[in-house]
Motif scaffolding. Structure first.
Motif, PDB file in Angstrom:
ATOM      1  N   CYS A 104       5.664   3.788  -2.717  1.00 15.63           N
ATOM      2  CA  CYS A 104       7.200   2.978  -3.233  1.00 15.63           C
ATOM      3  C   CYS A 104       6.929   2.126  -2.695  1.00 15.63           C
ATOM      4  CB  CYS A 104       8.458   4.435  -3.119  1.00 15.63           C
ATOM      5  SG  CYS A 104       7.964   5.823  -4.128  1.00 15.63           S
ATOM      6  N   GLN A 105       7.371   1.359  -1.867  1.00 16.73           N
ATOM      7  CA  GLN A 105       6.852   0.153  -0.475  1.00 16.73           C
ATOM      8  C   GLN A 105       6.361  -0.740  -1.627  1.00 16.73           C
ATOM      9  OE1 GLN A 105       5.667   1.029   3.221  1.00 16.73           O
ATOM     10  NE2 GLN A 105       7.223   0.383   3.825  1.00 16.73           N
ATOM     11  N   LEU A 106       5.202  -0.427  -2.479  1.00 18.68           N
ATOM     12  CA  LEU A 106       4.805  -1.537  -3.806  1.00 18.68           C
ATOM     13  C   LEU A 106       5.568  -2.074  -5.214  1.00 18.68           C
ATOM     14  CD1 LEU A 106       1.897  -2.643  -3.469  1.00 18.68           C
ATOM     15  CD2 LEU A 106       0.669  -1.355  -4.843  1.00 18.68           C
ATOM     16  N   LEU A 107       6.405  -0.274  -5.706  1.00 18.10           N
ATOM     17  CA  LEU A 107       6.528  -0.224  -6.786  1.00 18.10           C
ATOM     18  C   LEU A 107       8.469  -1.684  -6.236  1.00 18.10           C
ATOM     19  CD1 LEU A 107       6.595   3.209  -8.069  1.00 18.10           C
ATOM     20  CD2 LEU A 107       5.126   0.641  -9.134  1.00 18.10           C
ATOM     21  N   ASN A 108       8.258  -1.453  -4.832  1.00 18.59           N
ATOM     22  CA  ASN A 108       9.727  -1.741  -4.411  1.00 18.59           C
ATOM     23  C   ASN A 108       9.462  -3.565  -4.398  1.00 18.59           C
ATOM     24  OD1 ASN A 108      12.548   0.094  -4.488  1.00 18.59           O
ATOM     25  ND2 ASN A 108      11.452   1.029  -3.701  1.00 18.59           N
ATOM     26  N   SER A 109       8.457  -3.470  -4.687  1.00 18.42           N
ATOM     27  CA  SER A 109       7.816  -5.214  -4.474  1.00 18.42           C
ATOM     28  C   SER A 109       8.151  -5.999  -5.235  1.00 18.42           C
ATOM     29  CB  SER A 109       6.622  -5.202  -3.348  1.00 18.42           C
ATOM     30  OG  SER A 109       5.387  -4.955  -3.879  1.00 18.42           O
ATOM     31  N   HIS A 114      11.889  -2.331  -7.859  1.00 15.12           N
ATOM     32  CA  HIS A 114      13.617  -2.230  -7.360  1.00 15.12           C
ATOM     33  C   HIS A 114      14.288  -1.819  -8.441  1.00 15.12           C
ATOM     34  CE1 HIS A 114      16.186  -2.492  -4.520  1.00 15.12           C
ATOM     35  NE2 HIS A 114      16.853  -2.830  -5.053  1.00 15.12           N
ATOM     36  N   ASP A 115      14.856  -2.504  -9.972  1.00 18.08           N
ATOM     37  CA  ASP A 115      15.658  -1.907 -10.761  1.00 18.08           C
ATOM     38  C   ASP A 115      15.137  -0.463 -11.061  1.00 18.08           C
ATOM     39  OD1 ASP A 115      16.308  -4.333 -10.026  1.00 18.08           O
ATOM     40  OD2 ASP A 115      15.983  -5.368 -11.883  1.00 18.08           O
ATOM     41  N   ALA A 116      13.857   0.062 -11.703  1.00 16.42           N
ATOM     42  CA  ALA A 116      13.912   0.934 -11.677  1.00 16.42           C
ATOM     43  C   ALA A 116      14.055   2.141 -10.440  1.00 16.42           C
ATOM     44  CB  ALA A 116      12.556   0.991 -12.459  1.00 16.42           C
ATOM     45  N   LEU A 180       2.729   1.965 -14.902  1.00 17.92           N
ATOM     46  CA  LEU A 180       3.272   1.223 -13.376  1.00 17.92           C
ATOM     47  C   LEU A 180       2.881   0.179 -13.081  1.00 17.92           C
ATOM     48  CD1 LEU A 180       4.251   4.608 -12.101  1.00 17.92           C
ATOM     49  CD2 LEU A 180       5.889   3.077 -13.199  1.00 17.92           C
ATOM     50  N   ALA A 181       2.333   0.078 -13.326  1.00 13.51           N
ATOM     51  CA  ALA A 181       1.115  -1.424 -12.899  1.00 13.51           C
ATOM     52  C   ALA A 181       1.069  -2.190 -13.857  1.00 13.51           C
ATOM     53  CB  ALA A 181      -0.369  -1.229 -13.090  1.00 13.51           C
ATOM     54  N   ASP A 189      -6.054  -1.136  -8.673  1.00 17.46           N
ATOM     55  CA  ASP A 189      -6.343  -0.162  -7.707  1.00 17.46           C
ATOM     56  C   ASP A 189      -5.772  -0.295  -6.898  1.00 17.46           C
ATOM     57  OD1 ASP A 189      -8.636  -0.235  -9.395  1.00 17.46           O
ATOM     58  OD2 ASP A 189      -9.733  -2.034  -8.499  1.00 17.46           O
ATOM     59  N   ASP A 190      -5.045  -1.146  -6.135  1.00 15.12           N
ATOM     60  CA  ASP A 190      -3.760  -1.095  -5.174  1.00 15.12           C
ATOM     61  C   ASP A 190      -2.839  -0.121  -5.436  1.00 15.12           C
ATOM     62  OD1 ASP A 190      -4.708  -3.200  -3.853  1.00 15.12           O
ATOM     63  OD2 ASP A 190      -3.256  -4.763  -4.694  1.00 15.12           O
TER      64      ASP A 190
END
Length: 244
Positions: A104-109, A114-116, A180-181, A189-190
């Motif tokens: 979640c930190q990666l998505l929110n970066s 973050h909007d999602a 998502l990527a 990969d991350d």
């Protein structure tokens, strides 16, 4: 001759209550003249206050005790090892996320990620008002939500989540990670490596995890009740001052 206003008139003009007038007198935001046991306020002083940038509190509401709630939330997350967050009824976060997953930190970066997440939180808050307690975010992670009430009104939602109830289907998760990527311009990969760390709740723990957020909310509502009682006591003290 300067027009003098009563406390009641100033309350009506500023749209505040008696104790707020008292606090504004104490901190200097409002100037008045005490005649006997009664306060009078020059019309021009009230007019200047209305036209100034001074914040006018609307009532004796002590506000949401974010610091206290954050402490409870952090303790909950530390003990349960589950992410936690408190939302208002518009889905806006009232606290900082406790124990967030790396995924979640990666998505929110990213701004789109973050909007999602914000959009999912807004959906959770809306659905909780109709009784929903279990949620799935746009990234496929699961949450339990416990409503926070003040008196008879729901004012927020305590979320515990960022986990899976059961191991995800490998092919479905792989496809979801690719989507998502691509959507959020993240290295696949991350993202996949971070997804591998998402906790899976043991089947034997399901019932307990479903009740934990409600236990945390009991503590939160206890704080809200005590603050409400404190505000009522302040109002009683103000009523005894006999200024009008």
């Amino acid at each position: 001759m300067t027009d003098l206003l009563t406390t009641r008139q100033v309350q009506d003009i500023l749209k505040v209550d008696r104790i707020t007038i008292y606090r504004m007198l104490q901190d200097g935001r409002l100037k008045g003249i005490k005649i006997g046991q009664q306060w009078r306020f020059p019309q021009q002083v009230v007019d200047r206050l209305l036209n100034s940038d001074v914040d006018l509190p609307s009532n004796v509401d002590l506000g949401f005790p974010t610091h206290c709630i954050q402490t409870i939330q952090n303790l909950f997350a530390e003990i349960s090892l589950i992410s936690a967050l408190v939302l208002d009824m518009q889905g806006q976060p009232l606290t900082q996320v406790s124990h967030p997953t790396r995924f979640c930190q990666l998505l929110n970066s990213t701004s789109t990620g973050h909007d999602a997440c914000l959009a999912s939180w807004q959906d959770f808050a809306r659905d909780s008002a109709t009784g929903s307690k279990f949620f799935t975010c746009q990234a496929g992670l699961h949450y339990v939500g416990a409503p926070i009430f003040q008196q008879d009104t729901q004012i927020g939602l305590f979320l515990a989540g960022q986990f899976y109830w059961q191991p995800p289907d490998v092919s479905e998760e792989t496809e979801r990670m690719r989507r998502l990527a691509s959507e959020h311009n993240l290295p696949l990969d991350d993202l996949q490596a971070a997804a591998d760390e998402i906790p899976v709740i043991d089947t034997k723990q399901h019932d307990r995890v479903k009740t934990w957020p409600f236990t945390a909310v009991q503590a939160i509502q206890g704080i809200l009740y005590e603050r409400l009682c404190f505000a009522e006591r302040l109002q009683q003290i103000a009523d005894l001052t006999q200024f009008s």
